[in-house]
Design a protein around this motif. Structure first.
Motif, short mmCIF file in Angstrom:
data_model
loop_
_atom_site.label_atom_id
_atom_site.label_comp_id
_atom_site.label_asym_id
_atom_site.label_seq_id
_atom_site.Cartn_x
_atom_site.Cartn_y
_atom_site.Cartn_z
N ASP A 128 0.82 -1.14 -0.10
CA ASP A 128 -0.13 0.15 -0.15
C ASP A 128 0.81 1.29 0.12
OD1 ASP A 128 -2.11 1.92 0.19
OD2 ASP A 128 -2.31 1.41 2.23
N GLY A 129 1.10 1.81 -1.03
CA GLY A 129 2.02 2.79 -1.33
C GLY A 129 3.54 2.28 -1.05
N THR A 130 4.14 2.89 -0.11
CA THR A 130 5.57 2.45 0.43
C THR A 130 5.46 1.51 1.67
OG1 THR A 130 5.99 4.29 1.71
CG2 THR A 130 6.71 4.33 -0.52
N ASN A 131 4.26 0.97 2.07
CA ASN A 131 3.95 0.27 3.05
C ASN A 131 3.67 -1.11 2.65
OD1 ASN A 131 3.96 2.35 5.22
ND2 ASN A 131 2.24 2.93 4.31
N VAL A 132 4.32 -2.14 3.65
CA VAL A 132 3.66 -3.59 3.67
C VAL A 132 2.72 -3.77 4.81
CG1 VAL A 132 5.52 -4.22 5.42
CG2 VAL A 132 4.56 -5.93 3.89
N VAL A 133 1.52 -4.25 4.17
CA VAL A 133 0.42 -4.65 5.18
C VAL A 133 0.09 -6.05 5.27
CG1 VAL A 133 -2.20 -4.23 5.15
CG2 VAL A 133 -0.47 -2.50 4.19
N VAL A 134 -0.35 -6.56 6.40
CA VAL A 134 -0.39 -7.92 6.65
C VAL A 134 -1.98 -8.05 7.14
CG1 VAL A 134 -0.05 -9.91 8.00
CG2 VAL A 134 1.99 -8.20 7.26
N ARG A 135 -2.74 -8.77 6.26
CA ARG A 135 -4.09 -9.09 6.76
C ARG A 135 -4.40 -10.35 6.90
NH1 ARG A 135 -4.42 -4.98 2.73
NH2 ARG A 135 -5.69 -3.22 3.20
N VAL A 136 -5.37 -10.98 8.00
CA VAL A 136 -5.67 -12.30 8.37
C VAL A 136 -7.21 -11.92 8.26
CG1 VAL A 136 -5.65 -13.79 9.77
CG2 VAL A 136 -3.47 -12.34 9.63
N PHE B 110 -0.89 -5.63 10.59
CA PHE B 110 0.20 -5.16 10.81
C PHE B 110 0.39 -4.00 9.55
CE2 PHE B 110 4.80 -4.92 9.63
CZ PHE B 110 5.16 -4.61 11.07
N ARG B 111 1.02 -3.02 9.89
CA ARG B 111 1.58 -2.31 8.73
C ARG B 111 2.71 -1.39 8.84
NH1 ARG B 111 -1.23 1.40 4.90
NH2 ARG B 111 -3.05 0.40 5.13
N ALA B 112 3.73 -1.22 8.16
CA ALA B 112 4.94 -0.48 8.41
C ALA B 112 5.47 -0.08 7.09
CB ALA B 112 5.95 -1.43 8.92
N PRO B 113 6.52 0.92 7.01
CA PRO B 113 7.07 1.39 5.84
C PRO B 113 8.21 0.41 5.40
CG PRO B 113 6.86 3.12 7.26
CD PRO B 113 6.47 1.92 8.18
#
Length: 343
Positions: A20-28, A34-37
């Motif tokens: 998402d943009g420059t972020n990594v997103v973790v979905r369950v 979780f979300r972080a650049p």
């Protein structure tokens, strides 16, 4: 000096990783967990049924963030790889020297000698610290034989014989591994090293920690431009990071084995933290995997004196430093590869 990479370990099953943009997103279950650049991460390591969008894979390779996938047991499956980087001259030298029996044996001797010496040091520490609770004659005999194997391997020129000595030393070392346990000795009874799948709790724990270590060493190889799949001691095999396995031999006893024993002896793990499968395999429970990862990361923050560099470093930097020293040997800048021997 290289900083410690932040590593994102994904152990929750059916996780979905996306960009998402420059972020990594973790979905369950479609819920964001979780979300972080991405630039704050050095690696993303996925275990089990974890999937990832191709856009995130591409972004990771562009930004130099390692992305690897493993089974729940910890067996390596694959990793995302972008365009090749590093020195083509270094890789050419690695290919040339690894294909020559003499130079391959030179490197293999050092890898095996360091592993045997560091394994021997683990046993000596137990004899020194707990002489009243261990089988002193059995441990003393293995310590003596391992010392002899260290001297023997230093004179060998045959790769086949060097590999034979490595296997002999490993069997001896693990034959007294139960003596290193001070808690839950019946529940963590260890007979021999087993893999794919591990057949008991000790093997399940060791395999998981070895996977974490192998991933770090493979990343270290790539960071200095080495080909992690082209080994010297370990024969080339499709899908296997042979050089990473070579370099991690010196780290197994003092980093991985000691950590496993510490977690058990301090009762940070119990028999309830393992799941037995109908097939006979044993797995770490998900909550236990998180605990092991946290302990592993904390262990990497500890400091030690590097014998070759003569300065204090954190344990987490050892794979990167040793990979760089190995690359210097390949280039002819060092007369021999200075493996890490525990004092």
């Amino acid at each position: 000096m290289r900083r410690h990479d932040n590593i994102l370990f994904i152990t929750t099953q059916q996780s979905w990783l996306s960009k998402d943009g420059t972020n990594v997103v973790v979905r369950v279950d479609k819920q964001e967990r979780f979300r972080a650049p991405l630039h704050t991460l050095g690696q993303i390591v996925c275990f089990g049924n974890v999937t990832c969008s191709p856009f995130l894979m591409g972004f990771c390779t562009e930004e130099g963030v390692g992305l690897s996938f493993h089974t729940e047991h910890g067996r390596f499956l694959c990793r995302a790889v972008g365009r090749s980087s590093g020195s083509v001259l270094l890789r050419r030298s690695q290919h040339h020297l690894s294909s020559a029996e003499a130079t391959a044996a030179t490197a293999a001797r050092i890898f095996v000698a360091a592993k045997l010496a560091n394994s021997r040091r683990n046993l000596q520490r137990v004899l020194r610290d707990y002489p009243d609770t261990v089988d002193v004659p059995a441990l003393t005999r293995v310590v003596r034989v391992l010392a002899g194997l260290c001297k023997e391997v230093a004179e060998l020129t045959s790769l086949q014989r060097i590999r034979g000595v490595e296997g002999e030393g490993g069997q001896l070392y693990f034959s007294v591994f139960n003596e290193l346990l001070r808690c839950h000795q019946a529940e963590f009874a260890f007979v021999r090293r087993t893999r794919r799948p591990p057949r008991d709790r000790i093997n399940a724990l060791l395999s998981f920690i070895y996977t974490l270590l192998a991933n770090d060493v493979a990343s270290a190889c790539e960071s200095v431009g080495l080909d992690p799949q082209l080994g010297f001691l370990h024969a080339d095999r499709p899908g296997r990071s042979s050089l990473a396995l070579d370099l991690m031999e010196e780290f197994r006893p003092f980093l991985a084995d000691r950590l496993a024993l510490t977690l058990i002896n301090r009762q940070q793990l119990s028999p309830r933290d393992f799941n037995e499968q109908e097939s006979g395999g044993v797995l770490l429970a998900e909550s236990a995997r998180r605990s092991v990862i946290q302990a592993y990361q904390k262990r990497k923050e500890e400091e030690l004196q590097h014998p070759f560099l003569g300065e204090k470093i954190t344990i987490g930097l050892l794979p990167f430093i040793q990979a760089r020293l190995f690359s210097r040997w390949l280039r002819g800048e060092l007369d021999a590869y200075p493996a890490y021997f525990v004092k």
